[in-house]
Design an enzyme around this catalytic site. Sequence first.
Site, PDB file in Angstrom:
ATOM      1  N   LYS A 189      -1.784  -1.421  -3.616  1.00  0.00           N
ATOM      2  CA  LYS A 189      -2.831  -0.363  -3.592  1.00  0.00           C
ATOM      3  C   LYS A 189      -2.027   0.835  -3.851  1.00  0.00           C
ATOM      4  O   LYS A 189      -1.295   1.449  -3.041  1.00  0.00           O
ATOM      5  CB  LYS A 189      -3.624  -0.338  -2.458  1.00  0.00           C
ATOM      6  CG  LYS A 189      -4.521   0.793  -2.038  1.00  0.00           C
ATOM      7  CD  LYS A 189      -5.091   0.748  -0.588  1.00  0.00           C
ATOM      8  CE  LYS A 189      -6.121   1.882  -0.658  1.00  0.00           C
ATOM      9  NZ  LYS A 189      -6.885   1.991   0.607  1.00  0.00           N
ATOM     10  N   TYR A 222       0.814  -1.242   0.084  1.00  0.00           N
ATOM     11  CA  TYR A 222       0.181  -0.029   0.135  1.00  0.00           C
ATOM     12  C   TYR A 222       1.014   1.218  -0.131  1.00  0.00           C
ATOM     13  O   TYR A 222       1.507   1.508   1.181  1.00  0.00           O
ATOM     14  CB  TYR A 222      -1.033  -0.109   1.255  1.00  0.00           C
ATOM     15  CG  TYR A 222      -1.852   1.155   1.483  1.00  0.00           C
ATOM     16  CD1 TYR A 222      -2.354   1.931   0.332  1.00  0.00           C
ATOM     17  CD2 TYR A 222      -2.421   1.254   2.394  1.00  0.00           C
ATOM     18  CE1 TYR A 222      -3.190   2.987   0.445  1.00  0.00           C
ATOM     19  CE2 TYR A 222      -3.354   2.258   3.005  1.00  0.00           C
ATOM     20  CZ  TYR A 222      -3.601   2.958   1.815  1.00  0.00           C
ATOM     21  OH  TYR A 222      -4.530   4.376   2.187  1.00  0.00           O
TER      22      TYR A 222
END
Length: 298
Positions: free
Chosen positions: A159, A132
Amino acid sequence: MFQGMIVAMVTPFRSGELDLDATAQLIEFQIEGGTEALVVSGSTGEAATCSVEERRTLWRFVRERVRGRIPVVAGTGTNSTADSISLTRMAEELGLDGAMLVTPYYNKPTPKGQVAHFQAVAAATKLPLILYNVPGRTATNTMPETFEKVTAPNIVAVKEASGNVDQASQLVARTKLTVLSGDDSLTLPMIAVGARGIISVVGNVAPREMRALTDHARAGRMSEAESAHRKLLPLFKALFIESNPGPVKFLLSAMKIMANELRLPLVPVEPASEQAILTAARASGIALEAAATTGGRA
Protein backbone atom coordinates in the site's frame (compact mmCIF):
# COMPACT_ATOMS: atom_id res chain seq x y z
CA MET A 1 -6.46 -11.65 -3.68
CA PHE A 2 -5.35 -8.09 -2.97
CA GLN A 3 -6.48 -6.11 -5.99
CA GLY A 4 -9.31 -3.77 -6.88
CA MET A 5 -11.29 -1.68 -4.41
CA ILE A 6 -10.28 -2.57 -0.86
CA VAL A 7 -11.61 -0.54 2.06
CA ALA A 8 -9.67 0.51 5.14
CA MET A 9 -12.63 0.07 7.47
CA VAL A 10 -13.33 2.40 10.37
CA THR A 11 -13.92 0.90 13.81
CA PRO A 12 -17.33 1.87 15.21
CA PHE A 13 -17.47 2.80 18.90
CA ARG A 14 -20.37 3.57 21.20
CA SER A 15 -19.96 4.76 24.80
CA GLY A 16 -16.27 3.95 24.67
CA GLU A 17 -16.72 0.33 23.58
CA LEU A 18 -16.65 -1.52 20.28
CA ASP A 19 -20.03 -1.20 18.56
CA LEU A 20 -20.45 -4.58 16.92
CA ASP A 21 -24.01 -3.88 15.75
CA ALA A 22 -22.78 -0.88 13.78
CA THR A 23 -19.81 -2.94 12.56
CA ALA A 24 -22.25 -5.47 11.14
CA GLN A 25 -24.19 -2.69 9.39
CA LEU A 26 -21.00 -1.29 7.92
CA ILE A 27 -19.85 -4.70 6.69
CA GLU A 28 -23.13 -5.31 4.86
CA PHE A 29 -23.03 -1.82 3.36
CA GLN A 30 -19.52 -2.54 2.09
CA ILE A 31 -20.33 -5.91 0.58
CA GLU A 32 -23.54 -4.65 -1.02
CA GLY A 33 -21.53 -1.77 -2.51
CA GLY A 34 -19.00 -4.06 -4.17
CA THR A 35 -16.01 -3.71 -1.84
CA GLU A 36 -13.55 -6.46 -2.76
CA ALA A 37 -11.73 -6.82 0.59
CA LEU A 38 -11.65 -5.20 4.02
CA VAL A 39 -8.65 -4.03 6.04
CA VAL A 40 -9.56 -4.01 9.74
CA SER A 41 -7.53 -2.17 12.40
CA GLY A 42 -5.47 0.02 10.15
CA SER A 43 -4.86 3.68 10.92
CA THR A 44 -8.39 4.46 9.66
CA GLY A 45 -9.59 1.84 12.15
CA GLU A 46 -7.90 3.66 15.08
CA ALA A 47 -5.83 0.58 15.82
CA ALA A 48 -3.38 2.59 17.92
CA THR A 49 -6.04 3.11 20.60
CA CYS A 50 -7.49 -0.42 20.55
CA SER A 51 -6.29 -3.05 22.99
CA VAL A 52 -5.13 -6.47 21.86
CA GLU A 53 -8.32 -8.04 23.22
CA GLU A 54 -10.45 -5.49 21.37
CA ARG A 55 -8.61 -6.37 18.18
CA ARG A 56 -9.19 -10.06 18.83
CA THR A 57 -12.91 -9.45 19.36
CA LEU A 58 -13.20 -7.22 16.29
CA TRP A 59 -11.24 -9.51 13.97
CA ARG A 60 -13.20 -12.58 15.01
CA PHE A 61 -16.49 -10.73 14.62
CA VAL A 62 -15.65 -9.36 11.17
CA ARG A 63 -14.46 -12.75 9.93
CA GLU A 64 -17.62 -14.44 11.18
CA ARG A 65 -19.89 -11.73 9.79
CA VAL A 66 -18.22 -11.65 6.37
CA ARG A 67 -18.59 -15.45 6.09
CA GLY A 68 -15.95 -15.77 3.40
CA ARG A 69 -17.70 -13.46 0.95
CA ILE A 70 -14.62 -11.21 0.63
CA PRO A 71 -11.11 -11.37 2.11
CA VAL A 72 -10.48 -9.79 5.53
CA VAL A 73 -7.04 -8.37 6.27
CA ALA A 74 -5.84 -7.37 9.75
CA GLY A 75 -3.65 -4.36 10.37
CA THR A 76 -0.93 -5.92 12.51
CA GLY A 77 1.99 -3.55 12.09
CA THR A 78 3.42 -1.65 15.05
CA ASN A 79 6.75 -0.01 15.85
CA SER A 80 7.82 -3.20 17.65
CA THR A 81 8.78 -6.21 15.56
CA ALA A 82 7.93 -8.61 18.41
CA ASP A 83 4.47 -7.07 18.87
CA SER A 84 3.89 -7.11 15.12
CA ILE A 85 4.73 -10.82 15.04
CA SER A 86 2.38 -11.51 17.93
CA LEU A 87 -0.53 -9.66 16.30
CA THR A 88 0.09 -11.28 12.92
CA ARG A 89 0.09 -14.73 14.50
CA MET A 90 -3.18 -13.85 16.25
CA ALA A 91 -4.71 -12.85 12.90
CA GLU A 92 -3.59 -16.18 11.44
CA GLU A 93 -5.02 -18.14 14.38
CA LEU A 94 -8.36 -16.33 13.96
CA GLY A 95 -8.56 -17.38 10.32
CA LEU A 96 -8.14 -14.02 8.64
CA ASP A 97 -7.02 -13.88 5.03
CA GLY A 98 -3.97 -11.63 5.35
CA ALA A 99 -2.20 -8.96 7.36
CA MET A 100 -0.96 -5.45 6.66
CA LEU A 101 2.33 -4.17 8.10
CA VAL A 102 3.02 -0.47 8.32
CA THR A 103 6.63 0.74 8.24
CA PRO A 104 7.60 1.02 11.93
CA TYR A 105 6.76 4.50 13.19
CA TYR A 106 8.60 6.67 15.74
CA ASN A 107 11.73 4.47 15.76
CA LYS A 108 12.65 5.68 12.24
CA PRO A 109 14.52 2.50 11.22
CA THR A 110 17.08 2.63 8.44
CA PRO A 111 16.30 0.85 5.16
CA LYS A 112 18.24 -2.16 6.48
CA GLY A 113 16.11 -2.16 9.63
CA GLN A 114 12.90 -1.85 7.61
CA VAL A 115 13.81 -4.89 5.52
CA ALA A 116 14.78 -6.89 8.62
CA HIS A 117 11.47 -5.99 10.30
CA PHE A 118 9.34 -7.04 7.33
CA GLN A 119 11.31 -10.24 6.80
CA ALA A 120 11.07 -11.22 10.49
CA VAL A 121 7.29 -10.85 10.54
CA ALA A 122 6.93 -12.70 7.25
CA ALA A 123 9.02 -15.60 8.58
CA ALA A 124 6.66 -15.95 11.56
CA THR A 125 3.44 -16.47 9.56
CA LYS A 126 1.98 -18.17 6.51
CA LEU A 127 -0.43 -15.31 5.89
CA PRO A 128 0.01 -13.21 2.74
CA LEU A 129 1.23 -9.76 3.76
CA ILE A 130 0.66 -6.24 2.49
CA LEU A 131 3.37 -3.73 3.40
CA TYR A 132 2.27 -0.15 4.02
CA ASN A 133 4.30 2.95 3.28
CA VAL A 134 2.75 6.09 4.77
CA PRO A 135 5.53 8.58 5.61
CA GLY A 136 3.03 11.22 6.70
CA ARG A 137 2.27 9.04 9.72
CA THR A 138 5.50 7.12 10.24
CA ALA A 139 8.10 9.84 9.52
CA THR A 140 9.95 7.28 7.39
CA ASN A 141 9.58 6.91 3.63
CA THR A 142 10.21 3.31 2.55
CA MET A 143 11.68 3.66 -0.93
CA PRO A 144 11.30 1.36 -3.94
CA GLU A 145 14.92 0.20 -3.61
CA THR A 146 14.14 -0.88 -0.05
CA PHE A 147 11.05 -2.83 -1.06
CA GLU A 148 13.14 -4.43 -3.80
CA LYS A 149 15.28 -6.07 -1.11
CA VAL A 150 12.30 -7.70 0.61
CA THR A 151 12.32 -11.31 -0.59
CA ALA A 152 9.87 -13.23 1.64
CA PRO A 153 7.48 -15.10 -0.68
CA ASN A 154 4.41 -14.32 1.42
CA ILE A 155 4.97 -10.56 1.10
CA VAL A 156 2.76 -9.94 -1.91
CA ALA A 157 1.66 -6.29 -2.01
CA VAL A 158 2.45 -2.72 -0.98
CA LYS A 159 0.00 0.00 0.00
CA GLU A 160 1.86 3.06 -1.30
CA ALA A 161 0.73 6.27 0.42
CA SER A 162 3.69 8.56 -0.10
CA GLY A 163 1.56 10.76 -2.35
CA ASN A 164 4.27 10.50 -5.00
CA VAL A 165 3.17 8.96 -8.29
CA ASP A 166 6.76 8.84 -9.56
CA GLN A 167 7.72 6.77 -6.52
CA ALA A 168 4.79 4.44 -7.15
CA SER A 169 5.84 4.05 -10.77
CA GLN A 170 9.36 3.11 -9.67
CA LEU A 171 7.92 0.62 -7.20
CA VAL A 172 5.97 -1.06 -10.00
CA ALA A 173 9.06 -1.17 -12.18
CA ARG A 174 11.51 -2.44 -9.56
CA THR A 175 9.47 -5.12 -7.77
CA LYS A 176 7.02 -7.91 -8.48
CA LEU A 177 4.76 -6.76 -5.65
CA THR A 178 1.16 -5.77 -6.27
CA VAL A 179 1.06 -2.00 -5.78
CA LEU A 180 -2.08 -0.48 -4.25
CA SER A 181 -2.76 3.21 -3.93
CA GLY A 182 -2.99 4.49 -0.37
CA ASP A 183 -4.45 7.85 -1.40
CA ASP A 184 -8.03 8.01 -2.68
CA SER A 185 -7.41 11.08 -4.80
CA LEU A 186 -4.49 9.33 -6.57
CA THR A 187 -6.38 6.15 -7.43
CA LEU A 188 -6.68 7.02 -11.11
CA PRO A 189 -3.08 8.18 -11.75
CA MET A 190 -1.67 5.35 -9.63
CA ILE A 191 -3.53 2.74 -11.67
CA ALA A 192 -2.37 4.50 -14.83
CA VAL A 193 1.27 3.84 -13.84
CA GLY A 194 0.70 0.22 -12.84
CA ALA A 195 -1.06 0.02 -9.47
CA ARG A 196 -3.70 -2.71 -9.23
CA GLY A 197 -6.19 -0.98 -6.96
CA ILE A 198 -6.75 1.13 -3.86
CA ILE A 199 -7.00 0.64 -0.11
CA SER A 200 -9.59 3.31 0.38
CA VAL A 201 -10.93 5.57 3.11
CA VAL A 202 -13.61 7.07 0.86
CA GLY A 203 -14.90 3.57 0.16
CA ASN A 204 -16.31 3.50 3.69
CA VAL A 205 -19.03 5.93 2.57
CA ALA A 206 -18.99 5.45 -1.22
CA PRO A 207 -18.12 1.81 -1.96
CA ARG A 208 -20.15 1.58 -5.14
CA GLU A 209 -18.68 4.79 -6.55
CA MET A 210 -15.09 3.87 -5.64
CA ARG A 211 -15.58 0.39 -7.12
CA ALA A 212 -16.79 1.96 -10.38
CA LEU A 213 -13.76 4.28 -10.51
CA THR A 214 -11.36 1.41 -9.86
CA ASP A 215 -13.03 -0.95 -12.33
CA HIS A 216 -13.03 1.64 -15.12
CA ALA A 217 -9.40 2.57 -14.53
CA ARG A 218 -8.19 -1.03 -14.38
CA ALA A 219 -10.08 -1.86 -17.58
CA GLY A 220 -8.57 1.10 -19.43
CA ARG A 221 -11.88 2.92 -19.76
CA MET A 222 -10.21 6.22 -19.06
CA SER A 223 -13.06 8.53 -20.03
CA GLU A 224 -15.40 6.77 -17.61
CA ALA A 225 -12.68 6.64 -14.95
CA GLU A 226 -12.00 10.36 -15.31
CA SER A 227 -15.70 11.11 -14.96
CA ALA A 228 -15.93 8.99 -11.80
CA HIS A 229 -12.79 10.68 -10.42
CA ARG A 230 -14.18 14.17 -11.00
CA LYS A 231 -17.48 13.25 -9.36
CA LEU A 232 -15.70 12.01 -6.24
CA LEU A 233 -13.13 14.80 -6.10
CA PRO A 234 -15.05 16.94 -3.55
CA LEU A 235 -15.22 13.93 -1.24
CA PHE A 236 -11.53 13.11 -1.74
CA LYS A 237 -10.71 16.55 -0.37
CA ALA A 238 -13.36 16.87 2.34
CA LEU A 239 -12.69 13.54 4.05
CA PHE A 240 -9.17 14.71 4.89
CA ILE A 241 -10.11 18.23 6.00
CA GLU A 242 -9.23 17.10 9.54
CA SER A 243 -7.35 14.07 10.85
CA ASN A 244 -8.60 10.77 9.44
CA PRO A 245 -10.93 9.10 10.42
CA GLY A 246 -12.75 12.08 11.97
CA PRO A 247 -14.38 13.28 8.75
CA VAL A 248 -15.39 9.84 7.46
CA LYS A 249 -16.85 8.89 10.85
CA PHE A 250 -18.92 12.07 10.85
CA LEU A 251 -20.25 11.27 7.38
CA LEU A 252 -21.04 7.67 8.35
CA SER A 253 -23.01 9.03 11.31
CA ALA A 254 -24.88 11.39 8.96
CA MET A 255 -25.69 8.32 6.87
CA LYS A 256 -27.14 6.67 10.02
CA ILE A 257 -24.70 3.76 9.86
CA MET A 258 -22.82 4.40 13.13
CA ALA A 259 -22.24 6.88 15.92
CA ASN A 260 -19.87 9.80 15.45
CA GLU A 261 -17.47 8.62 18.14
CA LEU A 262 -13.67 8.54 18.12
CA ARG A 263 -11.09 7.74 20.75
CA LEU A 264 -8.87 10.36 22.28
CA PRO A 265 -6.63 11.97 21.25
CA LEU A 266 -8.92 12.16 18.19
CA VAL A 267 -12.09 14.23 18.59
CA PRO A 268 -15.11 14.81 16.32
CA VAL A 269 -14.66 17.34 13.52
CA GLU A 270 -15.54 21.00 13.98
CA PRO A 271 -18.99 22.35 12.91
CA ALA A 272 -17.49 24.18 9.92
CA SER A 273 -15.90 20.92 8.79
CA GLU A 274 -19.21 19.11 9.19
CA GLN A 275 -20.86 21.49 6.75
CA ALA A 276 -18.00 21.18 4.26
CA ILE A 277 -18.20 17.37 4.45
CA LEU A 278 -21.98 17.33 3.89
CA THR A 279 -21.67 19.74 0.97
CA ALA A 280 -18.97 17.56 -0.60
CA ALA A 281 -20.99 14.40 -0.03
CA ARG A 282 -23.99 15.85 -1.84
CA ALA A 283 -21.78 17.13 -4.67
CA SER A 284 -20.33 13.64 -5.03
CA GLY A 285 -23.78 12.07 -5.21
CA ILE A 286 -23.86 10.45 -1.78
CA ALA A 287 -27.54 9.92 -0.96
CA LEU A 288 -27.64 10.51 2.80
CA GLU A 289 -31.36 9.88 3.08
CA ALA A 290 -31.17 6.68 1.03
CA ALA A 291 -28.38 5.34 3.23
CA ALA A 292 -30.53 5.91 6.29
CA THR A 293 -33.24 3.59 4.91
CA THR A 294 -31.00 0.58 4.19
CA GLY A 295 -30.61 -0.73 7.71
CA GLY A 296 -28.41 2.04 9.08
CA ARG A 297 -28.43 3.42 12.61
CA ALA A 298 -27.83 6.74 14.29
